[in-house]
Motif scaffolding. Structure first.
Motif, PDB file in Angstrom:
ATOM      1  N   ILE A  73      11.082   9.100 -13.447  1.00 57.76           N
ATOM      2  CA  ILE A  73       9.238   9.984 -13.076  1.00 57.76           C
ATOM      3  C   ILE A  73       9.663  11.252 -13.800  1.00 57.76           C
ATOM      4  CG2 ILE A  73       8.244  11.219 -11.033  1.00 57.76           C
ATOM      5  CD1 ILE A  73       8.111   8.085 -11.291  1.00 57.76           C
ATOM      6  N   GLU A  74      10.554  12.138 -13.605  1.00 56.91           N
ATOM      7  CA  GLU A  74      10.819  13.247 -14.524  1.00 56.91           C
ATOM      8  C   GLU A  74      10.799  13.286 -16.008  1.00 56.91           C
ATOM      9  OE1 GLU A  74      14.164  17.060 -14.599  1.00 56.91           O
ATOM     10  OE2 GLU A  74      14.476  15.608 -13.932  1.00 56.91           O
ATOM     11  N   GLY A  77       7.373  12.753 -16.901  1.00 53.17           N
ATOM     12  CA  GLY A  77       6.553  13.745 -17.279  1.00 53.17           C
ATOM     13  C   GLY A  77       6.738  14.865 -18.645  1.00 53.17           C
ATOM     14  N   ASP A  98       7.061   5.146  -3.687  1.00 56.60           N
ATOM     15  CA  ASP A  98       6.004   6.642  -4.093  1.00 56.60           C
ATOM     16  C   ASP A  98       6.331   7.006  -5.334  1.00 56.60           C
ATOM     17  OD1 ASP A  98       5.540   6.475  -1.214  1.00 56.60           O
ATOM     18  OD2 ASP A  98       6.266   7.931  -0.510  1.00 56.60           O
ATOM     19  N   TYR A  99       7.746   6.734  -5.356  1.00 60.41           N
ATOM     20  CA  TYR A  99       7.821   7.008  -6.620  1.00 60.41           C
ATOM     21  C   TYR A  99       6.851   7.095  -7.687  1.00 60.41           C
ATOM     22  CZ  TYR A  99      12.017   8.847  -5.300  1.00 60.41           C
ATOM     23  OH  TYR A  99      13.420   9.464  -4.363  1.00 60.41           O
ATOM     24  N   ASP A 102       4.105   8.812  -8.449  1.00 55.66           N
ATOM     25  CA  ASP A 102       4.088  10.223  -8.310  1.00 55.66           C
ATOM     26  C   ASP A 102       3.985   9.992 -10.299  1.00 55.66           C
ATOM     27  OD1 ASP A 102       4.433  10.745  -5.997  1.00 55.66           O
ATOM     28  OD2 ASP A 102       6.971  10.891  -5.653  1.00 55.66           O
ATOM     29  N   GLY A 103       4.905   8.717 -10.807  1.00 51.61           N
ATOM     30  CA  GLY A 103       4.624   8.481 -12.008  1.00 51.61           C
ATOM     31  C   GLY A 103       3.273   8.156 -12.385  1.00 51.61           C
ATOM     32  N   ALA A 105       0.839  10.447 -11.356  1.00 54.81           N
ATOM     33  CA  ALA A 105       0.302  11.485 -11.463  1.00 54.81           C
ATOM     34  C   ALA A 105       1.110  12.482 -12.613  1.00 54.81           C
ATOM     35  CB  ALA A 105       0.878  12.515 -10.254  1.00 54.81           C
ATOM     36  N   ARG A 106       2.157  12.009 -13.340  1.00 50.40           N
ATOM     37  CA  ARG A 106       2.787  12.771 -14.900  1.00 50.40           C
ATOM     38  C   ARG A 106       2.251  11.829 -15.597  1.00 50.40           C
ATOM     39  NH1 ARG A 106       8.336  14.522 -12.547  1.00 50.40           N
ATOM     40  NH2 ARG A 106       7.955  15.615 -10.937  1.00 50.40           N
ATOM     41  N   ARG A 146      -3.860   8.510  -1.993  1.00 48.49           N
ATOM     42  CA  ARG A 146      -2.194   9.344  -2.427  1.00 48.49           C
ATOM     43  C   ARG A 146      -3.232  11.189  -3.344  1.00 48.49           C
ATOM     44  NH1 ARG A 146       2.379   6.833  -1.315  1.00 48.49           N
ATOM     45  NH2 ARG A 146       1.805   4.728  -0.600  1.00 48.49           N
ATOM     46  N   GLY A 147      -4.114  10.229  -4.281  1.00 49.62           N
ATOM     47  CA  GLY A 147      -4.004  12.151  -5.183  1.00 49.62           C
ATOM     48  C   GLY A 147      -4.963  12.290  -5.000  1.00 49.62           C
TER      49      GLY A 147
END
Length: 242
Positions: A73-74, A77, A98-99, A102-103, A105-106, A146-147
């Motif tokens: 995920i990091e 981004g 959930d990760y 998050d991906g 979103a990145r 979620r977003g």
């Protein structure tokens, strides 16, 4: 003489498990137009390779989520900021991870379960390469849950609706179908137009609305409340009311 592999989709595999990378490579290299051009065992290693080889960048990255040194995920981004043209597909073991969200979103173009079939994996690579997002209706619903935050800022709502209203009739229709989670192919079948035409229209929508990807179109559509307006219009039409 034209390079015989110039039309091949170059894929990078990023996974800390050597066996997983080998398995994905075998599945992908069976496709005549896909080749695994590079591999990395973690996010930091992947970023290092991209920075050192700017003229040999992959078209698509298959990115694992949990890895040592730097997780997927990091890394997603950072890569999307430095190399926005690269499409990233998050690989996850769990459907409700959930990760993975998050991906998105990145900047990832979607996510896929690691137990996907070879056909599903190859289709996903083709899809993100061609500008689609891997967003099934269920995933679209999760993205919204979620977003999307309920916004009461009337100025923000007015701005978003103004952006959508600035689109042409075809662009607006395509944006609406993107917001429901349809792929370019599905939109082309729905609208009876070529897939390439859909792809160009989506690109124009993103440019006009100053958005990065299809996920942002989905979120903006729902934040603007346009999903409710569409549902109300459909109800009036079905009941014969004006």
């Amino acid at each position: 003489m034209k390079d015989p592999r110039s039309d091949v989709i170059r894929v990078m595999l990023v996974d800390d498990m050597r066996g997983a990378r080998t398995g994905f490579m075998m599945m992908l290299n069976n496709a005549p137009d896909i080749i695994v051009s590079c591999q990395a065992a973690d996010g930091a290693q992947a970023i290092g390779y991209l920075r050192e080889s700017p003229h040999q960048l992959p078209d698509v990255i298959l990115m694992d989520v949990r890895m040592p040194v730097m997780d997927g995920i990091e890394a997603t981004g950072i890569i999307k900021k430095e190399f926005p043209q690269i499409r990233i597909l998050i690989l996850t073991t769990y459907d409700e991870d959930d990760y993975a969200f998050d991906g998105l979103a990145r900047g990832a173009s979607g996510f896929l379960l690691k137990d996907a079939t070879p056909r599903q994996l190859r289709d996903a690579v083709h899809a993100v390469y061609n500008g689609d997002a891997i967003l099934t209706p269920r995933i679209t619903g999760e993205v919204i849950n979620r977003g999307v935050r309920t916004i009461s800022d009337n100025a923000r709502i007015k701005l978003l609706r103004g952006l959508f209203n600035s689109l042409s009739k075809r662009e607006h229709e395509v944006a609406e179908l993107v917001a429901t989670g349809l792929s370019n192919q599905e939109i082309s079948e729905r609208m009876f137009i070529e897939t390439a035409s859909v792809r160009r229209t989506v690109s124009r929508v993103l440019a006009k609305m100053h958005m990065r990807d299809r996920v942002q179109i989905v979120i903006a559509w729902y934040q603007a409340g346009l999903d409710q307006m569409t549902n109300e219009s459909a109800t009036r039409f079905s009941t014969g009311n004006e």
